[in-house]
Motif scaffolding. Structure first.
Motif, PDB file in Angstrom:
ATOM      1  N   VAL A   1     -12.561  -4.113   1.136  1.00 49.81           N
ATOM      2  CA  VAL A   1     -11.298  -3.306   1.083  1.00 49.81           C
ATOM      3  C   VAL A   1     -10.140  -3.956   0.317  1.00 49.81           C
ATOM      4  CG1 VAL A   1     -10.287  -4.198   3.573  1.00 49.81           C
ATOM      5  CG2 VAL A   1      -9.753  -1.741   2.341  1.00 49.81           C
ATOM      6  N   GLY A   2     -10.148  -5.372   0.541  1.00 49.91           N
ATOM      7  CA  GLY A   2      -9.242  -6.125  -0.640  1.00 49.91           C
ATOM      8  C   GLY A   2      -9.097  -5.606  -2.089  1.00 49.91           C
ATOM      9  N   ASN A   3     -10.265  -5.360  -2.678  1.00 47.58           N
ATOM     10  CA  ASN A   3     -10.080  -4.858  -3.953  1.00 47.58           C
ATOM     11  C   ASN A   3      -9.743  -3.717  -3.847  1.00 47.58           C
ATOM     12  OD1 ASN A   3     -11.666  -7.163  -4.886  1.00 47.58           O
ATOM     13  ND2 ASN A   3     -13.547  -6.286  -4.137  1.00 47.58           N
ATOM     14  N   ASP A   4      -9.999  -2.579  -2.914  1.00 50.28           N
ATOM     15  CA  ASP A   4      -9.383  -1.182  -2.884  1.00 50.28           C
ATOM     16  C   ASP A   4      -7.911  -1.363  -2.944  1.00 50.28           C
ATOM     17  OD1 ASP A   4     -12.002  -0.516  -2.781  1.00 50.28           O
ATOM     18  OD2 ASP A   4     -11.847  -0.041  -0.489  1.00 50.28           O
ATOM     19  N   LEU A   5      -7.255  -2.263  -2.124  1.00 48.02           N
ATOM     20  CA  LEU A   5      -5.878  -2.317  -2.003  1.00 48.02           C
ATOM     21  C   LEU A   5      -5.115  -2.866  -3.163  1.00 48.02           C
ATOM     22  CD1 LEU A   5      -5.706  -4.041   1.416  1.00 48.02           C
ATOM     23  CD2 LEU A   5      -5.210  -1.849   0.936  1.00 48.02           C
ATOM     24  N   LEU A   6      -5.910  -3.347  -4.446  1.00 49.01           N
ATOM     25  CA  LEU A   6      -5.300  -3.877  -5.546  1.00 49.01           C
ATOM     26  C   LEU A   6      -5.201  -2.563  -6.570  1.00 49.01           C
ATOM     27  CD1 LEU A   6      -7.396  -7.281  -5.998  1.00 49.01           C
ATOM     28  CD2 LEU A   6      -5.069  -6.933  -5.289  1.00 49.01           C
ATOM     29  N   ARG A   7      -5.951  -1.568  -6.229  1.00 53.04           N
ATOM     30  CA  ARG A   7      -5.766  -0.415  -7.039  1.00 53.04           C
ATOM     31  C   ARG A   7      -4.340  -0.071  -7.117  1.00 53.04           C
ATOM     32  NH1 ARG A   7     -10.608   1.686  -4.283  1.00 53.04           N
ATOM     33  NH2 ARG A   7     -12.345   0.839  -5.450  1.00 53.04           N
ATOM     34  N   PRO A   8      -3.937   0.720  -8.453  1.00 50.39           N
ATOM     35  CA  PRO A   8      -2.457   1.210  -8.442  1.00 50.39           C
ATOM     36  C   PRO A   8      -2.203   2.526  -7.946  1.00 50.39           C
ATOM     37  CG  PRO A   8      -3.737   1.438 -10.505  1.00 50.39           C
ATOM     38  CD  PRO A   8      -4.435   0.669  -9.560  1.00 50.39           C
ATOM     39  N   VAL A   9      -2.882   2.756  -6.801  1.00 47.55           N
ATOM     40  CA  VAL A   9      -2.759   4.137  -6.078  1.00 47.55           C
ATOM     41  C   VAL A   9      -3.179   4.086  -4.511  1.00 47.55           C
ATOM     42  CG1 VAL A   9      -3.739   5.672  -7.884  1.00 47.55           C
ATOM     43  CG2 VAL A   9      -5.256   4.713  -6.343  1.00 47.55           C
ATOM     44  N   PRO A  10      -2.418   4.816  -3.784  1.00 47.92           N
ATOM     45  CA  PRO A  10      -2.450   4.373  -2.301  1.00 47.92           C
ATOM     46  C   PRO A  10      -3.849   4.619  -1.748  1.00 47.92           C
ATOM     47  CG  PRO A  10      -0.812   5.925  -2.915  1.00 47.92           C
ATOM     48  CD  PRO A  10      -1.476   5.579  -4.117  1.00 47.92           C
ATOM     49  N   LEU A  11      -4.310   3.800  -0.639  1.00 44.73           N
ATOM     50  CA  LEU A  11      -5.696   3.834  -0.216  1.00 44.73           C
ATOM     51  C   LEU A  11      -6.100   4.917   0.431  1.00 44.73           C
ATOM     52  CD1 LEU A  11      -8.085   1.736   0.538  1.00 44.73           C
ATOM     53  CD2 LEU A  11      -6.901   1.704   2.775  1.00 44.73           C
ATOM     54  N   MET A  12      -5.053   5.524   0.850  1.00 39.46           N
ATOM     55  CA  MET A  12      -5.479   7.091   1.573  1.00 39.46           C
ATOM     56  C   MET A  12      -5.604   7.943   0.516  1.00 39.46           C
ATOM     57  SD  MET A  12      -3.718   8.977   4.708  1.00 39.46           S
ATOM     58  CE  MET A  12      -2.424   9.566   3.786  1.00 39.46           C
ATOM     59  N   GLY A  13      -4.875   8.038  -0.543  1.00 43.30           N
ATOM     60  CA  GLY A  13      -4.907   9.254  -1.565  1.00 43.30           C
ATOM     61  C   GLY A  13      -6.387   8.990  -2.265  1.00 43.30           C
ATOM     62  N   TRP A  14      -6.674   7.625  -2.708  1.00 39.75           N
ATOM     63  CA  TRP A  14      -8.065   7.389  -3.386  1.00 39.75           C
ATOM     64  C   TRP A  14      -9.290   8.064  -2.498  1.00 39.75           C
ATOM     65  CZ3 TRP A  14      -9.660   4.632  -7.742  1.00 39.75           C
ATOM     66  CH2 TRP A  14     -10.877   4.266  -7.866  1.00 39.75           C
ATOM     67  N   TRP A  15      -9.174   7.744  -1.307  1.00 36.47           N
ATOM     68  CA  TRP A  15     -10.254   8.321  -0.520  1.00 36.47           C
ATOM     69  C   TRP A  15     -10.173   9.753  -0.232  1.00 36.47           C
ATOM     70  CZ3 TRP A  15     -14.683   5.411   0.488  1.00 36.47           C
ATOM     71  CH2 TRP A  15     -14.626   4.190   0.171  1.00 36.47           C
ATOM     72  N   LEU A  16      -9.189  10.215  -0.011  1.00 39.19           N
ATOM     73  CA  LEU A  16      -8.979  11.766   0.214  1.00 39.19           C
ATOM     74  C   LEU A  16      -9.495  12.487  -1.224  1.00 39.19           C
ATOM     75  CD1 LEU A  16      -7.846  14.261   1.543  1.00 39.19           C
ATOM     76  CD2 LEU A  16      -5.623  13.920   0.424  1.00 39.19           C
ATOM     77  N   ALA A  17      -9.154  11.988  -2.325  1.00 35.69           N
ATOM     78  CA  ALA A  17      -9.486  12.413  -3.524  1.00 35.69           C
ATOM     79  C   ALA A  17     -11.125  12.429  -3.757  1.00 35.69           C
ATOM     80  CB  ALA A  17      -8.995  11.901  -4.790  1.00 35.69           C
TER      81      ALA A  17
END
Length: 266
Positions: free
Chosen positions: A90-106
């Motif tokens: 999840v550390g890699n996910d947190l580096l994305r320039p979008v919120p974590l929840m928004g990414w998984w929701l999409a």
């Protein structure tokens, strides 16, 4: 917005590859729906009306529940986020320039779109061929029902996201699923319409967020006055309030979790 659209398309494309599993899911949902419907028909043969529901209403809700089973994923699968939290990816996910929840929701909306088109629609169509179902004649009712289905999917995602985020503290979310996996379908009205419970119990259960995944959409399709506020729009308002509250809770929990770095096993 382009990022979210790309993630949505990725989720849609990913789940469209499991065609055999999709066909098996339609078959399974249809068979279990038929079994559940026949049990309820036997019940209503002894008592033709229960708290405003007749046999046709109950069977219709059975197939609404079976149709929504895959898109709302009330019984799973869990988000891959659970494993990524446990392994530290999840550390890699947190580096994305979008919120974590928004990414998984999409991404999850892409999955739900595929499941709705290729599992929900065929399952409900099979139910309409096997049994007499309530089918609204008003196009507006169909539109409102689809809006309700969409809100149900968001509620389902919000629950699974919250179950996953708990992994920041528990490391393993299997215990959460062991409890909520069986409880969710009962509280949602998936196994048994909530209106078959005693009136006072049903009224309370209908106000809880789980009911927004099956019971409220079914009653909107049926046009029941048992909806909160006594109208379809009252039901939709309740449905819209729960995902807003649950997603806000998810965003808060994510913020709390990501303020602290936890290194496991090292």
């Amino acid at each position: 917005m382009r990022v979210y659209c790309a993630v949505y398309a990725r989720g849609l494309r990913r789940y469209s590859t499991y065609r055999a599993a999709t066909a098996a899911g339609v078959f399974t949902n249809s068979v279990f729906g038929a079994i559940n419907a026949m049990v309820l028909l036997a019940l209503f043969a002894a008592r033709p009306e229960i708290n405003g529901y007749d046999a046709t209403d109950a069977v219709t809700q059975v197939y609404v529940a079976q149709a929504l089973l895959a898109p709302i994923a009330v019984m799973g699968p869990a988000l891959d986020l659970s494993d990524r939290i446990r392994t530290g990816a999840v550390g890699n996910d947190l580096l994305r320039p979008v919120p974590l929840m928004g990414w998984w929701l999409a991404q999850d909306m892409g999955r739900a779109t595929f499941d709705f088109a290729f599992r929900s629609v065929p399952t409900f169509a099979i139910g309409a061929l096997l049994f007499s179902l309530v089918l609204p004649g008003d196009p507006l009712r169909w539109v409102l029902t689809l809006v309700s289905f969409a809100l149900a999917v968001v509620v389902g995602f919000a629950f699974r996201y919250l179950y996953s985020v708990v992994g920041f503290w528990l490391m393993d979310t299997r215990a959460v699923w062991a409890v909520m996996g069986p409880a969710g379908p009962v509280l949602a009205g998936m196994l048994l319409p909530l209106t078959l419970f005693p009136a006072g119990v049903a009224d309370v259960l209908r106000l809880l967020p789980w009911a927004s995944m099956v019971q409220i959409p079914a009653e909107i399709l049926l046009g029941k006055d048992t909806l909160p506020g006594g109208s379809v729009f009252g039901g939709l308002l309740l449905q819209a309030a729960w995902p807003a509250a649950l997603l806000a809770l998810g965003a808060w929990a994510t913020g709390r979790a990501t303020r602290k770095v936890v290194i496991q096993g090292g």
